[in-house]
Each structure stands twice: as structure tokens, then as C-alpha cells.
Write a protein that holds these residues in place. Structure first.
Motif, mmCIF file in Angstrom:
data_model
loop_
_atom_site.group_PDB
_atom_site.id
_atom_site.type_symbol
_atom_site.label_atom_id
_atom_site.label_comp_id
_atom_site.label_asym_id
_atom_site.label_seq_id
_atom_site.Cartn_x
_atom_site.Cartn_y
_atom_site.Cartn_z
ATOM 1 N N ILE A 156 38.742 48.804 49.745
ATOM 2 C CA ILE A 156 38.273 50.037 50.363
ATOM 3 C C ILE A 156 39.448 50.664 51.101
ATOM 4 N N ALA A 157 39.854 51.877 50.711
ATOM 5 C CA ALA A 157 40.998 52.556 51.318
ATOM 6 C C ALA A 157 40.534 53.454 52.462
ATOM 7 N N PHE A 158 41.284 53.416 53.558
ATOM 8 C CA PHE A 158 41.101 54.334 54.681
ATOM 9 C C PHE A 158 42.436 55.037 54.923
ATOM 10 N N ALA A 159 42.452 55.954 55.873
ATOM 11 C CA ALA A 159 43.663 56.750 56.098
ATOM 12 C C ALA A 159 44.851 55.880 56.478
ATOM 13 N N ASP A 160 44.632 54.868 57.317
ATOM 14 C CA ASP A 160 45.755 54.076 57.831
ATOM 15 C C ASP A 160 45.679 52.606 57.467
ATOM 16 N N ARG A 161 44.726 52.226 56.626
ATOM 17 C CA ARG A 161 44.544 50.812 56.300
ATOM 18 C C ARG A 161 43.731 50.687 55.022
ATOM 19 N N ALA A 162 43.642 49.456 54.535
ATOM 20 C CA ALA A 162 42.727 49.133 53.441
ATOM 21 C C ALA A 162 42.093 47.787 53.744
ATOM 22 N N HIS A 163 40.826 47.651 53.409
ATOM 23 C CA HIS A 163 40.109 46.392 53.549
ATOM 24 C C HIS A 163 39.859 45.818 52.154
ATOM 25 N N LEU A 164 40.175 44.547 51.977
ATOM 26 C CA LEU A 164 39.994 43.879 50.686
ATOM 27 C C LEU A 164 38.973 42.768 50.854
ATOM 28 N N TYR A 165 37.920 42.845 50.063
ATOM 29 C CA TYR A 165 36.867 41.835 50.078
ATOM 30 C C TYR A 165 37.061 40.927 48.869
ATOM 31 N N ILE A 166 37.515 39.703 49.132
ATOM 32 C CA ILE A 166 37.811 38.745 48.060
ATOM 33 C C ILE A 166 36.562 37.929 47.767
ATOM 34 N N SER A 167 36.105 37.986 46.531
ATOM 35 C CA SER A 167 34.919 37.234 46.131
ATOM 36 C C SER A 167 35.189 35.731 46.145
ATOM 37 N N GLY A 168 34.118 34.961 46.039
ATOM 38 C CA GLY A 168 34.276 33.519 45.892
ATOM 39 C C GLY A 168 35.188 33.201 44.719
ATOM 40 N N THR A 169 36.259 32.446 44.986
ATOM 41 C CA THR A 169 37.330 32.218 44.003
ATOM 42 C C THR A 169 37.591 30.729 43.892
ATOM 43 N N ALA A 170 37.594 30.235 42.671
ATOM 44 C CA ALA A 170 37.745 28.802 42.434
ATOM 45 C C ALA A 170 38.929 28.541 41.503
ATOM 46 N N SER A 171 39.015 27.317 41.026
ATOM 47 C CA SER A 171 40.113 26.887 40.163
ATOM 48 C C SER A 171 39.787 27.250 38.719
ATOM 49 N N ILE A 172 40.102 28.502 38.375
ATOM 50 C CA ILE A 172 39.771 29.038 37.056
ATOM 51 C C ILE A 172 41.019 29.707 36.487
ATOM 52 N N ASP A 173 41.125 29.736 35.149
ATOM 53 C CA ASP A 173 42.303 30.335 34.538
ATOM 54 C C ASP A 173 41.952 31.643 33.837
ATOM 55 N N TYR A 174 42.942 32.213 33.128
ATOM 56 C CA TYR A 174 42.785 33.519 32.491
ATOM 57 C C TYR A 174 41.770 33.501 31.358
ATOM 58 N N ALA A 175 41.374 32.314 30.886
ATOM 59 C CA ALA A 175 40.372 32.210 29.830
ATOM 60 C C ALA A 175 39.005 31.792 30.376
ATOM 61 N N GLY A 176 38.867 31.687 31.685
ATOM 62 C CA GLY A 176 37.590 31.312 32.283
ATOM 63 C C GLY A 176 37.339 29.822 32.316
ATOM 64 N N ARG A 177 38.391 29.017 32.110
ATOM 65 C CA ARG A 177 38.227 27.558 32.093
ATOM 66 C C ARG A 177 38.416 26.979 33.483
ATOM 67 N N VAL A 178 37.644 25.912 33.771
ATOM 68 C CA VAL A 178 37.834 25.167 35.010
ATOM 69 C C VAL A 178 39.119 24.360 34.886
ATOM 70 N N LEU A 179 39.990 24.478 35.889
ATOM 71 C CA LEU A 179 41.238 23.716 35.892
ATOM 72 C C LEU A 179 41.133 22.538 36.856
ATOM 73 N N HIS A 180 41.764 21.432 36.502
ATOM 74 C CA HIS A 180 41.912 20.247 37.346
ATOM 75 C C HIS A 180 40.580 19.620 37.765
ATOM 76 N N PRO A 181 39.661 19.396 36.814
ATOM 77 C CA PRO A 181 38.399 18.763 37.196
ATOM 78 C C PRO A 181 38.640 17.406 37.847
ATOM 79 N N GLY A 182 37.900 17.144 38.916
ATOM 80 C CA GLY A 182 37.997 15.859 39.609
ATOM 81 C C GLY A 182 39.076 15.779 40.666
ATOM 82 N N ASP A 183 39.921 16.812 40.795
ATOM 83 C CA ASP A 183 41.041 16.777 41.745
ATOM 84 C C ASP A 183 40.921 17.948 42.704
ATOM 85 N N VAL A 184 40.350 17.712 43.882
ATOM 86 C CA VAL A 184 40.065 18.801 44.809
ATOM 87 C C VAL A 184 41.345 19.454 45.331
ATOM 88 N N CYS A 185 42.417 18.680 45.483
ATOM 89 C CA CYS A 185 43.660 19.250 46.011
ATOM 90 C C CYS A 185 44.294 20.212 45.013
#
Length: 271
Positions: A156-185
Motif C-alpha cells: 500500500i503506497a502513501f505519499a511518504d511511505r509504503a506498508h507491505l503486508y507479507i502473507s504467511g510464508t513457508a519453505s516453498i520453491d518456485y514450483a510450489g514444492r515443500v523444501l527440506h521436509p523434517g528440518d525446521v532450521c
């Protein structure tokens, strides 16, 4: 700035002539002990859409961010996703237009028959060009590619700033695959890299984050995850909660809000 409670679940904030609708704890509150996640999702979005129409807005044009909570994500997520896809289509929210930034996560409601509940932020009085959407297709695919309908992030752009709302984001790649299953780090590393990419796409950086919410499928991962977060975001207020993510293979998900104070865009309204 003024605040007006419009109903039990809706507060309208007016600032510099612009209206912001905060909706919290939306639920269908059914009496049926065997409720349908799809039916509840439709009812919840209908409640929000009705409120927006009464204010001269619409779901498609004014709802910027939703947080959807499911009593059991592994059981009820797909019903919510299917109903949301159908109702978005009818409301004019498509892959060719846009969706809404969102988090879908396990969470409870005070009503024991609510399996779906929702919080939302809507902005009335938007100007043309004020809203844009975030993604980096080298890092993350469009959500439609695996059958869900939300934006990775909204700017969302304003005159002197912008606010960015980042959705829930997980360990996913450009093809929609889960990366690193079983390894939380390693999953957290990738989720952070994905957030970095989303921020860059909106002209922001990690130091612009104002807060983070981190969801863990397994609460015993907290010591390792909290240490990594302190290293990656040392000055960002962070809350870590127990909340299973929408795919069983995902162990961690992060979301947040960024504010960029480097804007000089006088055609947009003041915040």
C-alpha cells in the motif's frame, strides 16, 4: 484519528480522511455440532462483504489482508480453500485481477462449533495505483499454481511511505514444492529467504520489518527457531506461537508487516 465501533466485530479507524476497517473474530457461530468448513467460510466472507458494501466498498477492491484460523488445519484447510476459491471467483477476484494477502493457520475460536474464524484489514477510499502485489517468481510460484487463492504480499503506497503486508510464508520453491521436509532450521532459512525476496519486490528490506509472527507445528522446535530469529531479525519484535501450518510437511511459517519510509510520492494520500 478517530475510532468508531460499527458492530461487535468491526472497528472503523479514520485518519487524514481515509478509512481503515479492522474486523476481528469473524465467525459463523453455528449451532450444528458437525459444521462444514466450506459453509462457514462462505458465511464469514459474506459478513465482511456486507459490511464493506455498507461503507461503499467491496471485498475485491478494499480487503487488503486476512488471517484465517482453522480449528484443525490438517482436516479443515481444504474445505476453506475450495469455498474461498469459489466465492472469490464470484466476487471478481481471479488470477487475472488479484487475490488478498492472507495467512491460513491452525487456531481456535471461543465458539466450540466454529471450525473457521477470520480477522481482516480493509482500506476504504483507495486511490488508483495505491495498491500493488508482491512476488519473486525465481523464488516462489503464484499460489494459483497449486490451487489456492491468496497473494504472497500486498503493498500500500502513501505519499511518504509504503506498508507491505507479507502473507504467511513457508519453505516453498518456485514450483510450489515443500523444501527440506523434517528440518525446521533449513525450512526457516528458506522461509526467511522467501520473505527477503518478497520485500525486495516491493522496494523494501529486512530492516523495514515492523513485526513478525512465526508459527510452529511442533512447539519443541522453539529453542532452535527463536535463536535463529534473533540472529536474522535482531531488532524486530517477534512473536512465536504454536500453530500447525496448512501442509503437514511444513514445520514453520512466518508473516509480518514492513514499513518503508523512503517514499516521495505526492500523488498518493498521506497516511
Amino acid at each position: 484519528m478517530t475510532k468508531t465501533r460499527l458492530a461487535a466485530r468491526h472497528v472503523l479507524v479514520t485518519r487524514n480522511g481515509r478509512r481503515y476497517l479492522w474486523s476481528a473474530g469473524l465467525g459463523s457461530h453455528p449451532s450444528d455440532p458437525e459444521p462444514s468448513a466450506a459453509e462457514q467460510t462462505r458465511a464469514i466472507f459474506a459478513t465482511l462483504a456486507d459490511m464493506l458494501r455498507g461503507l461503499g466498498g467491496s471485498l475485491a477492491q478494499n480487503c487488503m489482508r486476512t488471517w484465517i484460523y482453522l480449528r484443525n488445519a490438517d482436516v479443515f484447510y481444504q474445505g476453506m480453500v475450495s469455498a474461498r476459491r469459489e466465492l472469490f471467483e464470484s466476487a471478481g477476484l481471479t488470477a487475472e485481477t488479484h487475490y488478498i494477502a492472507s495467512t491460513g493457520i491452525e487456531g481456535g475460536s471461543p465458539n466450540r462449533h466454529d471450525v473457521v474464524s477470520m480477522d481482516a484489514l480493509s482500506l476504504l477510499d483507495l486511490k488508483p495505483g495505491q495498491v500493488s502485489y508482491l512476488n519473486d517468481f525465481d523464488m516462489l510460484c503464484a499460489t494459483k499454481d497449486y490451487g489456492v487463492t491468496f497473494e504472497r504480499g500486498t503493498r500500500i503506497a502513501f505519499a511518504d511511505r509504503a506498508h507491505l503486508y507479507i502473507s504467511g510464508t513457508a519453505s516453498i520453491d518456485y514450483a510450489g514444492r515443500v523444501l527440506h521436509p523434517g528440518d525446521v532450521c533449513r525450512q526457516l532459512d528458506r522461509a526467511i529467504a522467501n520473505v527477503d525476496a518478497l520485500l525486495r519486490s516491493g522496494g523494501a528490506a529486512r530492516e523495514d520489518m515492523q513485526h513478525l509472527i512465526v508459527y510452529l507445528r511442533d512447539a519443541s522446535d522453539y529453542p532452535r527457531v527463536s535463536g535463529m530469529l534473533r540472529e536474522s531479525f535482531p531488532d524486530v519484535p517477534t512473536v512465536v506461537v504454536h500453530g500447525p501450518v496448512c501442509r503437514p510437511e511444513w514445520l514453520v511459517e512466518i508473516e509480518g508487516i514492513a514499513a518503508v519510509g523512503r517514499e516521495n510520492n505526492p500523488v498518493q494520500p498521506a497516511f
